[in-house]
Design a protein around this motif. Structure first.
Motif, PDB file in Angstrom:
ATOM      1  N   HIS A  76       0.838  -1.197   0.000  1.00 54.09           N
ATOM      2  CA  HIS A  76       0.000   0.000   0.000  1.00 54.09           C
ATOM      3  C   HIS A  76       0.880   1.257   0.000  1.00 54.09           C
ATOM      4  O   HIS A  76       1.642   1.497   0.938  1.00 54.09           O
ATOM      5  CB  HIS A  76      -0.900  -0.050   1.235  1.00 54.09           C
ATOM      6  CG  HIS A  76      -1.828   1.108   1.387  1.00 54.09           C
ATOM      7  ND1 HIS A  76      -2.652   1.550   0.382  1.00 54.09           N
ATOM      8  CD2 HIS A  76      -2.083   1.911   2.447  1.00 54.09           C
ATOM      9  CE1 HIS A  76      -3.372   2.568   0.825  1.00 54.09           C
ATOM     10  NE2 HIS A  76      -3.037   2.819   2.067  1.00 54.09           N
ATOM     11  N   GLU A  78       0.368   4.406   0.361  1.00 53.94           N
ATOM     12  CA  GLU A  78       0.120   5.557   1.236  1.00 53.94           C
ATOM     13  C   GLU A  78       0.998   5.522   2.482  1.00 53.94           C
ATOM     14  O   GLU A  78       1.149   6.529   3.178  1.00 53.94           O
ATOM     15  CB  GLU A  78      -1.367   5.571   1.619  1.00 53.94           C
ATOM     16  CG  GLU A  78      -1.858   6.886   2.164  1.00 53.94           C
ATOM     17  CD  GLU A  78      -3.300   6.809   2.675  1.00 53.94           C
ATOM     18  OE1 GLU A  78      -3.897   5.714   2.664  1.00 53.94           O
ATOM     19  OE2 GLU A  78      -3.813   7.844   3.102  1.00 53.94           O
ATOM     20  N   ASN A  80       0.510   3.721   5.219  1.00 51.83           N
ATOM     21  CA  ASN A  80      -0.179   3.458   6.492  1.00 51.83           C
ATOM     22  C   ASN A  80      -0.859   2.083   6.493  1.00 51.83           C
ATOM     23  O   ASN A  80      -1.891   1.896   7.145  1.00 51.83           O
ATOM     24  CB  ASN A  80      -1.197   4.566   6.800  1.00 51.83           C
ATOM     25  CG  ASN A  80      -2.296   4.648   5.739  1.00 51.83           C
ATOM     26  OD1 ASN A  80      -2.237   3.968   4.716  1.00 51.83           O
ATOM     27  ND2 ASN A  80      -3.284   5.475   6.001  1.00 51.83           N
ATOM     28  N   HIS A  84      -4.286   0.292   8.527  1.00 51.00           N
ATOM     29  CA  HIS A  84      -5.419  -0.420   7.924  1.00 51.00           C
ATOM     30  C   HIS A  84      -5.564  -1.820   8.535  1.00 51.00           C
ATOM     31  O   HIS A  84      -6.674  -2.263   8.856  1.00 51.00           O
ATOM     32  CB  HIS A  84      -5.208  -0.573   6.413  1.00 51.00           C
ATOM     33  CG  HIS A  84      -5.336   0.698   5.634  1.00 51.00           C
ATOM     34  ND1 HIS A  84      -6.534   1.339   5.435  1.00 51.00           N
ATOM     35  CD2 HIS A  84      -4.401   1.442   5.000  1.00 51.00           C
ATOM     36  CE1 HIS A  84      -6.333   2.427   4.686  1.00 51.00           C
ATOM     37  NE2 HIS A  84      -5.045   2.509   4.422  1.00 51.00           N
TER      38      HIS A  84
HETATM   39 ZN    ZN Z   1      -3.983   4.002   3.397  1.00 48.06          ZN
END
Ligand code: ZN
Length: 129
Positions: A76, A78, A80, A84
């Motif tokens: 992922h 992003e 983060n 998640h």
């Molecule tokens: Zn994210």
């Protein structure tokens, strides 16, 4: 439905929202039955656990941090992914029974909003079950 607004203050934290939920249940006029609390976010969650000893919520965060560490090995983009995954482990909703207009919680139980990628403005949606 009532939407609680929660302004989180830290990267990750558990916030006791039991009293706010109790007030919302009164406003909704639910005297018998149950309510559903739903978190409409992908990096936050909700859980019920001990709120008598504040160190329990810190231990929960410590354990989740060890189970699902932040790191560069996720896909992922992003950055983060750990937030998640922690949110999915804890869950996005709880159901709480109600009698005489009161939340039926155990002696030591409180309802916690769980922030895993704050600080942000968040919501908890409360409906009759
Ligand atoms: Zn994210």
């Amino acid at each position: 439905m009532i939407k609680l607004t929660i302004k989180t203050q830290a990267k990750q934290e558990l916030i006791d929202i039991t009293e706010r939920v109790q007030r919302a249940v009164r406003e909704l006029g639910i005297s018998e039955g149950a309510c559903v609390l739903f978190v409409p976010h992908t990096t936050a969650a909700i859980t019920i656990n001990e709120h008598a000893d504040p160190s329990v919520k810190e231990d929960i965060l410590t354990a989740l941090g060890k189970l699902v560490p932040a790191g560069p090995f996720y896909q992922h983009a992003e950055g983060n992914a750990h937030a998640h995954i922690r949110a999915s482990l804890v869950g996005h909703s709880v159901t709480v029974p109600i009698a005489d207009g009161k939340l039926l919680l155990g002696t030591w139980q409180g309802i916690f909003f769980c922030e895993f990628d704050g600080p942000r403005q968040r919501e908890v949606w409360i409906t009759r079950a």
